[in-house]
Design an enzyme around this catalytic site. Structure first.
Site, PDB file in Angstrom:
ATOM      1  N   ARG A  14       0.872  -1.176   0.000  1.00 18.89           N
ATOM      2  CA  ARG A  14       0.000   0.000   0.000  1.00 18.89           C
ATOM      3  C   ARG A  14       0.910   1.228   0.000  1.00 18.89           C
ATOM      4  NH1 ARG A  14       2.495   1.963   3.713  1.00 18.89           N
ATOM      5  NH2 ARG A  14       0.969   3.622   3.725  1.00 18.89           N
ATOM      6  N   GLY A  15       0.279   2.414  -0.099  1.00 20.00           N
ATOM      7  CA  GLY A  15       1.061   3.635  -0.256  1.00 20.00           C
ATOM      8  C   GLY A  15       1.151   3.943  -1.746  1.00 20.00           C
ATOM      9  N   ALA A  16       0.818   5.187  -2.107  1.00 21.22           N
ATOM     10  CA  ALA A  16       0.627   5.513  -3.522  1.00 21.22           C
ATOM     11  C   ALA A  16       1.813   5.125  -4.432  1.00 21.22           C
ATOM     12  CB  ALA A  16       0.278   6.995  -3.660  1.00 21.22           C
ATOM     13  N   ARG A  39      -7.695  -0.269  -6.547  1.00 18.89           N
ATOM     14  CA  ARG A  39      -7.921   0.828  -5.591  1.00 18.89           C
ATOM     15  C   ARG A  39      -8.084   2.116  -6.406  1.00 18.89           C
ATOM     16  NH1 ARG A  39      -4.221   1.173  -0.453  1.00 18.89           N
ATOM     17  NH2 ARG A  39      -6.119   2.108   0.383  1.00 18.89           N
ATOM     18  N   GLN A  87      -1.612   2.323   9.962  1.00 20.48           N
ATOM     19  CA  GLN A  87      -0.340   2.444   9.232  1.00 20.48           C
ATOM     20  C   GLN A  87       0.694   3.202  10.059  1.00 20.48           C
ATOM     21  OE1 GLN A  87      -3.348   3.077   7.931  1.00 20.48           O
ATOM     22  NE2 GLN A  87      -3.461   2.639   5.756  1.00 20.48           N
ATOM     23  N   ASP A  99      -1.962  10.845  -1.968  1.00 25.17           N
ATOM     24  CA  ASP A  99      -2.416   9.806  -2.901  1.00 25.17           C
ATOM     25  C   ASP A  99      -2.803  10.385  -4.247  1.00 25.17           C
ATOM     26  OD1 ASP A  99      -2.953   8.657  -0.039  1.00 25.17           O
ATOM     27  OD2 ASP A  99      -2.717   6.997  -1.442  1.00 25.17           O
ATOM     28  N   ASN A 130      -5.223  12.476   0.849  1.00 27.56           N
ATOM     29  CA  ASN A 130      -4.294  11.616   1.592  1.00 27.56           C
ATOM     30  C   ASN A 130      -5.107  10.834   2.609  1.00 27.56           C
ATOM     31  OD1 ASN A 130      -1.567  10.702   2.141  1.00 27.56           O
ATOM     32  ND2 ASN A 130      -1.689  11.811   4.064  1.00 27.56           N
ATOM     33  N   LYS A 131      -4.446  10.000   3.370  1.00 24.75           N
ATOM     34  CA  LYS A 131      -5.110   9.115   4.338  1.00 24.75           C
ATOM     35  C   LYS A 131      -6.147   9.852   5.178  1.00 24.75           C
ATOM     36  CE  LYS A 131      -4.877   5.639   4.664  1.00 24.75           C
ATOM     37  NZ  LYS A 131      -5.894   4.806   3.977  1.00 24.75           N
TER      38      LYS A 131
HETATM   39  O1  MRU Z   1      -4.427   3.245   2.309  1.00 25.10           O
HETATM   40  P1  MRU Z   1      -2.946   3.430   2.152  1.00 25.10           P
HETATM   41  O2  MRU Z   1      -2.155   2.852   3.272  1.00 25.10           O
HETATM   42  O3  MRU Z   1      -2.473   2.980   0.798  1.00 25.10           O
HETATM   43  O4  MRU Z   1      -2.767   5.006   2.222  1.00 25.10           O
HETATM   44  C1  MRU Z   1      -1.477   5.526   2.187  1.00 25.10           C
HETATM   45  C2  MRU Z   1      -1.438   7.010   2.318  1.00 25.10           C
HETATM   46  O5  MRU Z   1      -2.437   7.664   2.478  1.00 25.10           O
HETATM   47  C3  MRU Z   1      -0.091   7.650   2.163  1.00 25.10           C
HETATM   48  O6  MRU Z   1       0.001   8.789   2.961  1.00 25.10           O
HETATM   49  C4  MRU Z   1       0.102   8.055   0.690  1.00 25.10           C
HETATM   50  O7  MRU Z   1      -0.171   6.976  -0.148  1.00 25.10           O
HETATM   51  C5  MRU Z   1       1.451   8.561   0.426  1.00 25.10           C
HETATM   52  S1  MRU Z   1       2.655   7.300   0.494  1.00 25.10           S
HETATM   53  C6  MRU Z   1       4.166   7.911   0.088  1.00 25.10           C
END
Ligand code: MRU
Length: 343
Positions: free
Chosen positions: A45-47, A85, A192, A233, A243-244
């Site tokens: 996970r993470g963009a 996603r 996370q 994201d 973002n999250k």
């Molecule tokens: O749902 P996730 O864990 O994929 O969400 C991740 C985030 O919101 C991060 O802050 C974002 O992807 C940036 S990662 C460098």
């Protein structure tokens, strides 16, 4: 450095982020369907990491696709990965990059196409690490020495091919000799912050304190926090940032308390096709992420739940966006476009 994912002869290996911090285990995705499942189930996970995994998934699918109706299969592979996603634009960016390469090799034999797609996915991986180091170099001077940095979610090595975006800025500031410590929001419901950010910063010996999300306002008001740094994201053309979930609240509280709020992200997270954050699709995750923790119910059976995984922070709360090509400030529409165009 923590290895988030890697290309191997047997498929795509990735550290299972659903099992961290207690179990450090790599899982092997043997085909593109397994890569898609790993993205959807948040094993990865993470963009930026999702973008790299998607590129590798396309390469893996193409490597295994038969010659007959290759392009039909290629499209199915891309569509399957794209349906995992909806919010992180890096997913679509990674897939589009692979599609463009395939289109540019229309007159080449399929063996060459497969090889080039694999090489491209590996390049996307390598480039991501280099980009994060550049983001770190641009962001480090913004971090005040001797202060605490607040971060939300995990925008670290685990959310990228390595080094991280927001945590890359923190790492670069520490490498530059600054004395900083980190407050990490736990980041309900997927945790996370507590499971991943604390784990990776501890590995680097960076002094990190875990707080629950509802404590952020208290500490922002205390004067202890020198700045907030988060990842993204998807960033709209006007600088609105998805973002999250919970990021928006942190940004508003930061503004209220005159604490700078920085967003660190590669330009692949920028979506110039949408004018503002209202156009960003927000993923809804399963209710069980909220009603249960590690399999234990924390709400009565049948509870109604909403579980948006992301929120949008309007650009007026963003002090600056730190990219690999430099730092953009308001007016974001103009400054982001200049960074993209390279001037
Ligand atoms: O749902 P996730 O864990 O994929 O969400 C991740 C985030 O919101 C991060 O802050 C974002 O992807 C940036 S990662 C460098």
């Amino acid at each position: 450095m923590i290895e988030t994912l890697r290309w191997t002869a047997a498929g795509v290996e990735m550290i299972d982020q659903t099992r961290l911090p207690h179990v450090e285990e790599f899982v092997l995705c043997r085909n593109y369907q397994e890569v898609a499942r790993a993205i959807r189930d948040m094993i990865i996970r993470g963009a930026p990491a999702i973008g790299v995994a998607a590129a590798m998934g396309v390469a893996l699918g193409a490597a295994q696709a038969a010659d007959e109706n290759f392009d039909g299969q290629f499209l199915t592979i891309c569509d399957t990965l794209a349906a995992t996603r909806p919010t992180a634009v890096n997913l679509f960016w990674g897939i589009e990059r692979m599609k463009r390469l395939r289109a540019s090799l229309a007159d080449q034999p399929l063996a060459t196409v497969r090889q080039r797609l694999i090489a491209e996915a590996q390049l996307v991986h390598e480039e991501d690490i280099a980009i994060n180091r550049q983001i770190g170099a641009h962001g480090a001077p913004l971090v005040p020495d001797g202060k605490t940095v607040l971060t939300h979610c995990n925008a670290g090595a685990l959310a990228t091919a390595g080094y991280g975006t927001a945590l890359g800025v923190i790492r670069a500031a520490v490498e530059a000799g600054k004395s900083i410590d980190v407050f990490a929001d736990e980041t309900r419901p997927f945790l996370q912050g507590s499971r991943l950010t604390v784990w990776e910063l501890q590995k680097d010996g960076i002094n990190t304190t875990l707080i629950t999300d509802n404590m952020a306002g208290h500490f922002l008001r205390s004067g202890r926090i020198g700045c907030v740094v988060v990842g993204a994201d998807r960033i709209a053309a006007n600088g609105d940032v998805a973002n999250k979930i919970g990021t928006y609240g942190v940004a508003v509280l930061a503004r209220e308390n005159n604490v700078p709020f920085y967003v660190a992200a590669p330009l692949s997270t920028l979506d110039l096709s949408i004018p503002d954050g209202d156009h960003i699709p927000i993923e809804e995750r399963p209710a069980t992420e909220v009603t249960a923790m590690f399999g234990h119910p924390v709400a009565p059976a049948g509870t109604q739940v909403r579980n948006p995984a992301f929120d949008v922070t309007p650009n007026r709360y963003v002090t600056a966006i730190i990219t690999e090509r430099g730092v953009a400030r308001a007016p974001f529409t103009e400054q982001l476009r200049k960074l993209v165009e390279g001037n």
